[in-house]
Design a protein around this motif. Structure first.
Motif, PDB file in Angstrom:
ATOM      1  N   HIS A   6       1.283  -1.278  -0.244  1.00  0.00           N
ATOM      2  CA  HIS A   6      -0.038   0.168  -0.011  1.00  0.00           C
ATOM      3  C   HIS A   6       1.045   0.917   0.385  1.00  0.00           C
ATOM      4  O   HIS A   6       0.790   2.116   0.313  1.00  0.00           O
ATOM      5  N   VAL A   7       2.016   1.334  -0.201  1.00  0.00           N
ATOM      6  CA  VAL A   7       3.166   2.195  -0.038  1.00  0.00           C
ATOM      7  C   VAL A   7       2.681   3.245  -0.927  1.00  0.00           C
ATOM      8  O   VAL A   7       2.784   2.163  -2.187  1.00  0.00           O
ATOM      9  N   TYR A   8       2.794   4.841  -1.153  1.00  0.00           N
ATOM     10  CA  TYR A   8       2.386   5.535  -2.378  1.00  0.00           C
ATOM     11  C   TYR A   8       4.093   6.065  -2.568  1.00  0.00           C
ATOM     12  O   TYR A   8       4.709   6.273  -1.714  1.00  0.00           O
ATOM     13  N   SER A  45       3.221   7.420   1.749  1.00  0.00           N
ATOM     14  CA  SER A  45       2.507   7.176   2.617  1.00  0.00           C
ATOM     15  C   SER A  45       2.099   6.308   2.424  1.00  0.00           C
ATOM     16  O   SER A  45       1.843   4.742   1.318  1.00  0.00           O
ATOM     17  N   THR A  46       1.860   5.121   3.813  1.00  0.00           N
ATOM     18  CA  THR A  46       1.392   4.423   4.310  1.00  0.00           C
ATOM     19  C   THR A  46       0.105   3.871   4.503  1.00  0.00           C
ATOM     20  O   THR A  46      -0.503   5.041   5.122  1.00  0.00           O
ATOM     21  N   SER A  47      -0.573   2.265   4.592  1.00  0.00           N
ATOM     22  CA  SER A  47      -1.963   2.472   5.054  1.00  0.00           C
ATOM     23  C   SER A  47      -1.681   1.445   5.105  1.00  0.00           C
ATOM     24  O   SER A  47      -1.098   0.009   4.559  1.00  0.00           O
ATOM     25  N   VAL A  48      -2.995   0.596   6.290  1.00  0.00           N
ATOM     26  CA  VAL A  48      -3.294  -0.748   7.224  1.00  0.00           C
ATOM     27  C   VAL A  48      -4.502  -1.138   7.342  1.00  0.00           C
ATOM     28  O   VAL A  48      -5.213  -1.332   7.870  1.00  0.00           O
ATOM     29  N   THR A 108       6.111   2.808   8.864  1.00  0.00           N
ATOM     30  CA  THR A 108       5.752   2.811  10.149  1.00  0.00           C
ATOM     31  C   THR A 108       5.703   3.849  11.032  1.00  0.00           C
ATOM     32  O   THR A 108       6.790   4.137  10.576  1.00  0.00           O
ATOM     33  N   PRO A 109       5.174   3.978  11.168  1.00  0.00           N
ATOM     34  CA  PRO A 109       5.205   5.265  12.685  1.00  0.00           C
ATOM     35  C   PRO A 109       6.189   4.463  13.504  1.00  0.00           C
ATOM     36  O   PRO A 109       5.456   3.504  13.994  1.00  0.00           O
ATOM     37  N   THR A 110       7.495   5.384  14.348  1.00  0.00           N
ATOM     38  CA  THR A 110       7.906   5.220  15.122  1.00  0.00           C
ATOM     39  C   THR A 110       7.556   5.992  16.486  1.00  0.00           C
ATOM     40  O   THR A 110       7.807   6.953  16.408  1.00  0.00           O
TER      41      THR A 110
END
Lengths: 717, 510
Positions: free
Chosen positions: A190-192, B39-42, B76-78
């Motif tokens: 899902h990384v942009y 950007s990433t998401s789960v 990931t946020p750390t």
């Protein structure tokens, strides 16, 4: 018809040499497949690679122009078997699914494929669903690679690296005549990000350029004596060819750093996380230049022993960052180093936890502990450790400040989901008949095991609901219930469950939740979907299939009729008729339904056509705040709000703006004899003049009859 | 290493709140300035109503200043490395605190103060809501700056989705490395509901920078609408006066002035004893007055018909379902009256006779009614039921409820003579009796069990007794089946009701 439409993204797949692609990781993989000249693509949906299937489904024109065949396979086993095309012919193919559950299903075909070997590049793209947000058992793909000797890529999670490695995978596959697997973690999918494109490549053999001469080669058949020769080839020819290719193409990367006595060995997929931890400890800069040298394995199987020896031989100690267990990589590196007589101590799971995701906090702690043990001369370790402790202590600080942990928010059925009423009916049935053993299955309906239903004692795999009851049913005093979705039914449940139960004369009850799609993975089409892609006019019938294999007791009940479902369930549980009894709970996935009807309704309203909008509501002065209705529903739009009464302290139930008017609230009120506070409102938009007139007349009479609250003054007056 | 570091952004949201679109706007803004962005998401299963997060990093340096270098972003946020966090709901802000992401030295925390309740909060048999007061204190303590306000209300006010207000608020803090115009351009570029989104953005921006319209605080808690205070109520001590007033109003509204007098008599007795004991804040009177009013106004068909035929109700329904002016509305009530409802309105002896006569066949009387009340005939039927109010004091249900009330009040008085704490717990137990049908029966059963235990107990240590009553009261709300309560009082677990259902064993191979 999938949850997301990729019509816009498809245009990105047409980008040419030098163009910049911007988008999600999984789309970049799709573009990389086109740049690699694949002839065929298949797969089975599942997070986090569903989008790959969706986007290909939306790009028929593009695929057909290039002569690429694409199909949404019947299962992962089907997809893996599709790669058989590359055994005899120099055609490149790629398939995809969710690992490790999908790889389990595909294993039979994969073993055979890997043994026979491939002429054309064969690539398997795996969505590695491990750690945060995962919906499956926590296992690793690595074991599959080792047992069948297929190569496993684990690219650094940036689009350029991922795309490059997809392309290299095909070449590696052909150079070593071995299928290659490429694993992508959830966030990498899902990384942009962005990468610079190449032109798409039309395959040499394609649906436009057909094979005219079929090939037969007994050495590719998995029978003796070919199988012995295939095994020998794996060891003597394919493995060395792969190792040489990986070394020559520099697929693994070494980064130097000033603290030469230390070293980190990192699988590509964990690279960014490790760099972030180093950045936080002031051991790496924004661009990833690290003080500690790194060996980054973009290929995690097979290992390249001479590269590892070279990286470790001059160091005082090395740390392997290997997520998940068993620690295959660490143990293998140990063996390489010790056999070569390299003395450097190798750390790994002695420092890092054996199980669980390597989150930022875990990496910070691990690297801190490594530095604490190694104490390199040129580093103020005490300072680094102070920084680390300040960061890793924040979670405890947060927990302490909150005193009580915040309530968890597990996933659940969507608003208006047709599966919710079925579980309400099962809950009500158990209230009358006593508790029942329920064998659950994989799908959105697995959420039935969560609050407020807690229905389902086991989950054994996709489509295996009925099969998983075959052992327990004969041992149970009462009949057992199995759950199966329509997706699981077509995937394997029809044969492993239904056919087996009929053949073995099992007496049990199966509830098939027929919502029309594989909804949990993003509503992809299945053979019985009500709406199919344009080139799929066929819709298969589940009830006909059941009857065809001799199931006599089949009842179809609309999902939202809780009372009917309740009486059908009771009937199935108590009838004297033996054999398998199947209840088809029929109700279309509400997500998909809303997506389908919303534009139609909007259009009709705009054109001034009559439309009835249904909403449920609760009279907050009638509700007493017991919340039995919520315990029987769990609908996100059925929630609570502060009690408007000055006396009552418990919050009252309320239906929020999200309500789609599925009707379950009313059904539950009746089926379970709840309270009378629910009402259904049907708002008639663009009503006819007659309707308006009648409504006005009725309202004026009702207005006269309507009462008001009584006060002391009013009564004494 | 002192180089320019990426700005890290965490969006904590729930499914369907537009977190993905918000991420897209941030990406678009960064792209306009040619800043590297990731950007990433789960989504995973979180897409189905669960909590979800979006994580972004932006390097505030145009690419042409990078000389070909690529920043390495985290996926990931750390812990501790977040510059800005925005939570679409208050408990989600708590989740972020719990994860260790908020750093006093670095993090700006924005959160909407409204609540979307979690399933465990909703299914509680009483009040299961998470206490958010501590959460707010914790947020203010752990973040560098906090902006807590009701973003949902702002979104509603401007006819938009909460993500627009969130974006505006983020831009307003100045932590995002984009000027306002660039953010607004990103919204325009997305091309969907642009005007409404820009309004929402402006509202969020204005609130954070203090340039917006009137501030949005949580809606004031509902106050008792006591219009004029009757003389007898005025004689109650100040700490309970308002509540007794509300009780009088409630009971009057339910039945009559005379019934309210009875209510006041009962309250006065308790208040008198407590006053003699020298209790200054009158906790026992307060809770007795509260639950007595609610109990005396027990729920029955007459009450339901009464409430459902009120003018204000008709207006409220139209508003709640957002029916537009002039749009016809069909209204259906879900009623399932049974033998119990009929008997409860009959005089006691006739009711007992009827119950015995039809024993075992109660189900036959249960009719699931879909009653249309937008029609004159349906509404009239409810009006008829409503008019039975005058008959109510002669009904069997009335007699039974009064008997139970008297027993409860007697227990409170008895306890009050001994210990304020025990009496207070017994008064609070009045909350167990509420609701309709089975719920009401269960409540009566549970309260009776507690009262019987109190009456029979040999415990004379007030503290132990208070704890025993409290445990039982809490246990009664733990599960609908009454298992926890039985355990708490040392009773046999309740037998499941016998049902005339035949179990059929599975048949051997045919």
């Amino acid at each position: 018809m999938a949850e997301r439409s990729f019509t816009n993204e498809v245009q990105k797949l047409r980008l040419g040499e030098g163009d910049e692609f911007r988008g999600e990781g999984i789309l970049a993989v799709t573009k990389a497949l086109l740049q690699s000249g694949v002839s065929y693509i298949g797969g089975y949906q599942g997070a986090p690679i569903s989008h790959l299937i969706d986007v290909l489904g939306d790009s028929r024109d593009l695929l057909e122009g290039l002569g690429i065949y694409f199909e949404n396979s019947a299962s992962e086993a089907g997809a893996a078997a599709m790669l058989g095309a590359s055994i005899n012919y120099p055609v490149r193919g790629a398939v995809t699914w969710k690992s490790t559950v999908g790889t389990n299903v595909a294993s039979d075909a994969l073993s055979n494929l890997a043994s026979a070997g491939v002429k054309g590049g064969a690539l398997i793209i795996l969505g590695e669903d491990y750690g945060e947000g995962s919906s499956i058992i926590q296992e690793r793909t690595h074991a599959f690679a080792m047992k069948s000797q297929m190569w496993l890529m684990d690219p650094r999670p940036n689009l350029t690296s991922i795309v490059n490695l997809v392309e290299q995978s095909f070449e590696l596959s052909e150079a070593s005549q071995t299928p290659v697997m490429l694993q992508l973690r959830i966030r990498a999918c899902h990384v942009y990000g962005s990468f610079i494109c190449k032109d798409n490549k039309a395959p040499r053999i394609s649906s436009n350029e057909l094979i005219t001469e079929p090939s037969f080669d007994f050495s590719k058949i998995n029978l003796p004596p070919s199988i012995y020769e295939q095994e020998r080839l794996k060891i003597d020819a394919r493995w060395p060819a792969a190792v040489n290719f990986i070394r020559d193409r520099k697929l693994n990367e070494t980064f130097d750093g000033e603290l030469g006595e230390l070293g980190l060995i990192v699988p590509g997929g964990l690279y960014n996380g490790v760099i972030r931890a180093l950045q936080q400890l002031d051991l790496a800069d924004t661009y990833g230049r690290s003080k500690i040298p790194l060996y980054v394995m973009n290929v995690v199987y097979p290992l390249v022993p001479d590269e590892l020896i070279q990286f470790c031989v001059t160091r005082l100690s090395v740390l392997v960052v290997e997520e998940g267990q068993p620690n295959y990589i660490e143990d293998a590196i140990h063996a390489v180093l010790r056999k070569a007589g390299v003395a450097a101590p190798l750390h790994g799971k002695d420092i890092f936890p054996m199980a669980g995701e390597y989150t930022g906090e875990v990496l910070l702690r691990g690297i801190g502990a490594y530095l604490d043990a190694a104490r390199p001369a040129k580093l103020e370790v005490t300072e680094v450790l102070a920084t680390q402790r300040a960061l890793t202590g924040l979670r405890q600080d947060g927990v302490a400040a909150l005193v009580e942990p915040v309530p968890s928010r597990p996933p659940g059925f969507c608003i208006g989901c047709p599966e919710r009423p079925v579980f309400a009916a099962i809950k009500l049935m158990q209230k009358e008949l006593g508790t029942v053993h329920v064998s659950a299955d994989i799908g959105c309906h697995t959420f039935g095991t969560l609050a407020p239903f807690n229905v389902g004692s086991t989950v054994l795999g996709y489509g295996l609901g009925l099969a998983s009851s075959s052992g327990i049913a004969p041992l149970m005093r009462n009949r057992v219930i199995s759950i199966m979705g329509d997706g699981g039914f077509w995937h394997n449940g029809f044969t492993s469950g239904v056919v087996n139960a009929v053949y073995n004369g099992q007496d049990s009850v199966l509830v098939i939740l027929k919502n029309g799609y594989t909804s949990a993975t993003g509503t992809q089409a299945i053979p019985s979907s009500p709406t199919q892609r344009t080139n799929h006019p066929m819709t298969l019938d589940i009830a006909a299939a059941l009857k065809g294999v001799g199931v006599r007791w089949v009842k179809t009940v609309p999902s939202y009729s809780v009372s009917d479902m309740l009486s059908t369930l009771k009937d199935a549980m108590t009838t004297e008729e033996g054999g398998l009894k199947v209840i088809i709970a029929d109700g279309e996935c509400q997500l998909e339904r809303q997506r389908r009807i919303k534009p139609i309704v909007a259009k009709r309203l705009k054109a001034g056509k009559r439309e009835v909008r249904t909403r449920f509501g609760i009279d907050d002065d009638v509700c007493t705040g017991d919340h039995s209705c919520i315990r029987l529903s769990g609908c996100p739009s059925l929630t609570i709000k502060p009690n408007p009464s000055a006396l009552r302290t418990d919050p009252v139930a309320t239906v929020n703006q999200g309500c789609v008017g599925c009707g379950l609230c009313g059904e539950n009120v009746h089926a379970a004899t709840l309270c009378p506070s629910f009402y259904k409102a049907e708002i008639i938009q663009n009503a006819t003049r007659w309707e308006r007139l009648i409504y006005r007349l009725r309202s004026s009479v009702i207005g006269m009859l309507a009462g008001a609250s009584r006060t002391q003054e009013a009564l004494t007056a | 290493m002192s180089d320019i570091k990426p700005i890290s952004i965490l969006v904590a949201a729930l499914g369907g709140e537009g977190g993905g679109v918000l991420s897209d706007w941030i990406i678009s803004a960064a792209t306009q300035l040619d800043f590297p962005v990731q950007s990433t998401s789960v989504p995973g299963v979180a897409q189905r109503t669960g909590a979800t997060t979006y994580y972004l990093e932006v390097l505030p340096l145009a690419r042409n200043a990078l000389a070909g270098r690529e920043p390495i972003f985290s996926l990931t946020p750390t812990p501790g490395s977040l510059d800005i966090i925005v939570a679409s709901e208050l408990v989600e802000a708590g989740r972020v605190l719990q994860g260790g992401y908020v750093n006093t030295a670095r993090t700006t925390l924005i959160a909407s103060t409204h609540r979307e309740y979690a399933i465990s909060e909703k299914t509680a048999m009483g009040d299961g809501r998470f206490d958010t007061a501590r959460l707010v204190t914790a947020a203010q303590k752990m973040a560098q700056r906090t902006f807590l306000f009701d973003m949902r209300v702002l979104a509603w006010k401007h006819g938009t989705v909460i993500n627009t207000v969130m974006f505006g608020a983020m831009a307003g803090t100045g932590v995002l490395p984009f000027p306002r115009e660039v953010c607004e351009e990103a919204i325009r570029e997305s091309g969907k509901a642009v005007e409404a989104s820009l309004r929402g953005f402006a509202a969020g921006y204005g609130h954070v920078t203090g340039t917006g319209d009137a501030d949005v605080t949580a809606p004031a808690s509902i106050q008792a609408g006591v219009s004029s205070i009757p003389r007898r109520v005025q004689q109650f001590p100040e700490p309970v006066r308002q509540l007794v007033g509300a009780g009088v109003e409630h009971v009057t509204d339910y039945q009559s002035n005379a019934y309210a007098s009875l209510y006041l008599d009962r309250c006065e007795t308790i208040c008198g004893i407590e006053s003699d004991r020298g209790q200054l804040d009158f906790p026992v009177t307060r809770e007795t007055a509260r639950y007595l009013a609610l109990w005396m106004a027990y729920e029955d068909v007459v009450r339901v018909a009464d409430l459902k035929t009120r003018r204000e109700r008709l207006d409220r329904v139209r508003k709640e379902v957002s029916a537009k002016e002039g749009e016809p509305l069909r209204l259906t009530e879900y009623l399932k009256p049974g033998l119990d409802e009929i008997c409860s309105m009959l005089p006691s002896r006739l009711a007992n006779w009827t119950r015995n006569r039809f024993k075992g066949r109660e189900g036959a009387f249960s009719v699931a009614l879909h009653m249309r009340t937008d029609t004159v005939s349906g509404f009239l039927l409810l009006c008829t039921l409503r008019s039975l109010r005058f008959w109510r004091p002669r009904s069997s249900r009335y007699a039974n409820e009064q008997k139970a009330i008297v027993r409860w009040l007697a227990a409170i008085r008895l306890a009050l003579a001994m210990s304020g704490g025990v009496a207070h717990e017994l008064a609070l137990s009045g909350n167990l009796v509420k609701g309709y049908g089975e719920t009401s029966e269960r409540g009566h059963r549970n309260l009776e069990a507690i009262l019987a235990d109190f009456e029979a107990t040999g415990l004379r240590d007030p503290e132990l007794l208070e704890a025993r009553v409290r445990d039982a009261r809490v246990a009664a709300l733990a599960d609908p089946e009454g298992r926890t309560l039985a355990k708490s009082l040392g009773l046999q677990p309740p037998e499941p009701k016998a049902k005339p259902i035949r179990f059929v064993r599975r048949l051997p191979h045919a």
